[in-house]
Design a protein around this motif. Structure first.
Motif, PDB file in Angstrom:
ATOM      1  N   THR A 133       0.941  -1.363  -0.083  1.00  0.00           N
ATOM      2  CA  THR A 133      -0.258  -0.015  -0.296  1.00  0.00           C
ATOM      3  C   THR A 133       0.620   1.229   0.101  1.00  0.00           C
ATOM      4  O   THR A 133       0.209   2.085  -0.888  1.00  0.00           O
ATOM      5  CB  THR A 133      -0.378  -0.253   0.799  1.00  0.00           C
ATOM      6  N   GLY A 134       1.802   1.743   0.541  1.00  0.00           N
ATOM      7  CA  GLY A 134       3.052   2.549   0.742  1.00  0.00           C
ATOM      8  C   GLY A 134       3.406   2.570  -0.389  1.00  0.00           C
ATOM      9  O   GLY A 134       4.387   3.313  -0.876  1.00  0.00           O
ATOM     10  N   ALA A 135       3.757   1.762  -1.173  1.00  0.00           N
ATOM     11  CA  ALA A 135       4.473   1.150  -2.763  1.00  0.00           C
ATOM     12  C   ALA A 135       3.764   2.109  -3.593  1.00  0.00           C
ATOM     13  O   ALA A 135       4.338   3.049  -4.269  1.00  0.00           O
ATOM     14  CB  ALA A 135       5.400   0.224  -2.840  1.00  0.00           C
ATOM     15  N   GLY A 136       2.634   1.806  -3.557  1.00  0.00           N
ATOM     16  CA  GLY A 136       1.542   2.362  -4.648  1.00  0.00           C
ATOM     17  C   GLY A 136       1.089   4.179  -3.955  1.00  0.00           C
ATOM     18  O   GLY A 136       1.299   3.939  -5.189  1.00  0.00           O
ATOM     19  N   ILE A 137       1.352   4.031  -2.892  1.00  0.00           N
ATOM     20  CA  ILE A 137       0.527   5.544  -2.655  1.00  0.00           C
ATOM     21  C   ILE A 137       2.346   6.385  -3.024  1.00  0.00           C
ATOM     22  O   ILE A 137       1.792   7.443  -3.677  1.00  0.00           O
ATOM     23  CB  ILE A 137       0.553   5.585  -1.352  1.00  0.00           C
ATOM     24  N   VAL A 138       3.261   5.809  -3.036  1.00  0.00           N
ATOM     25  CA  VAL A 138       4.157   6.504  -3.880  1.00  0.00           C
ATOM     26  C   VAL A 138       4.479   7.313  -5.089  1.00  0.00           C
ATOM     27  O   VAL A 138       4.796   7.686  -5.277  1.00  0.00           O
ATOM     28  CB  VAL A 138       5.593   6.238  -2.796  1.00  0.00           C
ATOM     29  N   ALA A 139       4.014   5.537  -5.238  1.00  0.00           N
ATOM     30  CA  ALA A 139       3.992   5.748  -6.678  1.00  0.00           C
ATOM     31  C   ALA A 139       2.890   6.357  -7.822  1.00  0.00           C
ATOM     32  O   ALA A 139       3.307   6.995  -8.851  1.00  0.00           O
ATOM     33  CB  ALA A 139       3.990   4.197  -7.305  1.00  0.00           C
ATOM     34  N   PHE A 140       2.125   6.633  -7.087  1.00  0.00           N
ATOM     35  CA  PHE A 140       0.544   6.762  -7.831  1.00  0.00           C
ATOM     36  C   PHE A 140       0.765   8.846  -6.956  1.00  0.00           C
ATOM     37  O   PHE A 140       1.381   9.373  -8.187  1.00  0.00           O
ATOM     38  CB  PHE A 140      -0.747   6.904  -7.259  1.00  0.00           C
ATOM     39  N   CYS A 141       1.747   9.403  -6.204  1.00  0.00           N
ATOM     40  CA  CYS A 141       2.288  10.538  -5.806  1.00  0.00           C
ATOM     41  C   CYS A 141       3.670  10.479  -7.240  1.00  0.00           C
ATOM     42  O   CYS A 141       3.857  11.966  -7.472  1.00  0.00           O
ATOM     43  CB  CYS A 141       2.768  11.081  -5.168  1.00  0.00           C
ATOM     44  N   VAL A 142       4.403   9.868  -7.181  1.00  0.00           N
ATOM     45  CA  VAL A 142       5.338   9.751  -8.055  1.00  0.00           C
ATOM     46  C   VAL A 142       4.960  10.351  -9.889  1.00  0.00           C
ATOM     47  O   VAL A 142       5.240  11.374 -10.491  1.00  0.00           O
ATOM     48  CB  VAL A 142       6.778   9.228  -8.184  1.00  0.00           C
ATOM     49  N   SER A 143       4.321   9.503 -10.214  1.00  0.00           N
ATOM     50  CA  SER A 143       3.517   9.428 -11.556  1.00  0.00           C
ATOM     51  C   SER A 143       2.562  10.835 -11.607  1.00  0.00           C
ATOM     52  O   SER A 143       2.839  11.825 -12.548  1.00  0.00           O
ATOM     53  CB  SER A 143       3.050   8.834 -11.358  1.00  0.00           C
ATOM     54  N   VAL A 144       1.749  11.926 -10.568  1.00  0.00           N
ATOM     55  CA  VAL A 144       1.146  12.514 -10.517  1.00  0.00           C
ATOM     56  C   VAL A 144       2.563  13.833 -10.807  1.00  0.00           C
ATOM     57  O   VAL A 144       2.000  14.456 -11.756  1.00  0.00           O
ATOM     58  CB  VAL A 144       0.389  12.604  -9.667  1.00  0.00           C
ATOM     59  N   TYR A 145       3.972  13.649 -10.183  1.00  0.00           N
ATOM     60  CA  TYR A 145       3.965  14.864  -9.818  1.00  0.00           C
ATOM     61  C   TYR A 145       4.682  15.004 -11.694  1.00  0.00           C
ATOM     62  O   TYR A 145       4.973  16.242 -11.692  1.00  0.00           O
ATOM     63  CB  TYR A 145       5.080  14.862  -9.164  1.00  0.00           C
ATOM     64  N   TYR A 158       3.395  13.274 -14.419  1.00  0.00           N
ATOM     65  CA  TYR A 158       2.834  13.767 -14.860  1.00  0.00           C
ATOM     66  C   TYR A 158       2.882  15.553 -15.151  1.00  0.00           C
ATOM     67  O   TYR A 158       3.051  16.136 -16.189  1.00  0.00           O
ATOM     68  CB  TYR A 158       1.417  13.812 -15.151  1.00  0.00           C
ATOM     69  N   SER A 159       2.513  15.468 -14.235  1.00  0.00           N
ATOM     70  CA  SER A 159       2.336  17.467 -13.889  1.00  0.00           C
ATOM     71  C   SER A 159       3.653  18.421 -14.606  1.00  0.00           C
ATOM     72  O   SER A 159       3.477  19.248 -15.793  1.00  0.00           O
ATOM     73  CB  SER A 159       2.282  17.989 -12.205  1.00  0.00           C
ATOM     74  N   ILE A 160       4.887  17.972 -14.826  1.00  0.00           N
ATOM     75  CA  ILE A 160       6.282  18.369 -14.567  1.00  0.00           C
ATOM     76  C   ILE A 160       6.109  18.957 -16.523  1.00  0.00           C
ATOM     77  O   ILE A 160       6.307  19.554 -16.881  1.00  0.00           O
ATOM     78  CB  ILE A 160       7.461  18.075 -14.405  1.00  0.00           C
ATOM     79  N   LEU A 161       6.540  16.774 -16.394  1.00  0.00           N
ATOM     80  CA  LEU A 161       5.691  16.870 -18.592  1.00  0.00           C
ATOM     81  C   LEU A 161       4.683  17.922 -19.523  1.00  0.00           C
ATOM     82  O   LEU A 161       5.202  18.444 -20.072  1.00  0.00           O
ATOM     83  CB  LEU A 161       6.253  15.974 -18.418  1.00  0.00           C
ATOM     84  N   ALA A 162       3.569  18.123 -18.850  1.00  0.00           N
ATOM     85  CA  ALA A 162       2.898  18.859 -19.318  1.00  0.00           C
ATOM     86  C   ALA A 162       2.800  20.344 -18.842  1.00  0.00           C
ATOM     87  O   ALA A 162       2.977  21.405 -19.731  1.00  0.00           O
ATOM     88  CB  ALA A 162       1.343  18.415 -17.992  1.00  0.00           C
ATOM     89  N   VAL A 163       3.429  21.201 -17.776  1.00  0.00           N
ATOM     90  CA  VAL A 163       4.269  22.103 -17.502  1.00  0.00           C
ATOM     91  C   VAL A 163       5.077  22.540 -18.783  1.00  0.00           C
ATOM     92  O   VAL A 163       4.885  23.669 -19.579  1.00  0.00           O
ATOM     93  CB  VAL A 163       4.349  23.144 -16.922  1.00  0.00           C
ATOM     94  N   LYS A 164       5.730  21.941 -18.913  1.00  0.00           N
ATOM     95  CA  LYS A 164       7.336  22.254 -19.500  1.00  0.00           C
ATOM     96  C   LYS A 164       6.623  21.830 -21.131  1.00  0.00           C
ATOM     97  O   LYS A 164       7.429  22.210 -21.983  1.00  0.00           O
ATOM     98  CB  LYS A 164       7.984  20.620 -20.149  1.00  0.00           C
TER      99      LYS A 164
END
Length: 90
Positions: free
Chosen positions: A34-46, A48-54
């Motif tokens: 569960t912890g690994a899933g939450i960390v993976a979700f947070c990293v993927s959202v971050y 995606y956000s950085i790539l979308a802004v670039k």
């Protein structure tokens, strides 16, 4: 004694007791996943956000004239300072 002393899974000095270790053992893998899933979700959202802004391109937006002038003056001042510092180093 009216109120009995509450039991604790922690020993003296907040050390985990063997009873706490046994109680937590069945949940370790599930909690880790569960912890690994939450960390993976947070990293993927971050990411995606950085790539979308670039991908944003603001070249079609016109700046006011006074901002363009300030940028030119700042660039000229920086170039003069760089030229001056390079002439001092020689």
């Amino acid at each position: 004694m009216i109120f009995p002393k509450p039991t604790s899974y922690y020993e003296q000095g907040f050390k985990r007791s063997p009873a706490l270790e046994r109680a937590a053992a069945p949940f370790r893998l599930r909690n880790a996943l569960t912890g690994a899933g939450i960390v993976a979700f947070c990293v993927s959202v971050y990411a995606y956000s950085i790539l979308a802004v670039k991908q944003d391109d603001f070249s079609d937006i016109q700046l006011p004239a006074h901002v363009v002038e300030q940028q030119k003056e700042a660039a000229a001042a920086a170039a003069a300072a760089a030229k001056e510092s390079s002439s001092k180093n020689v």
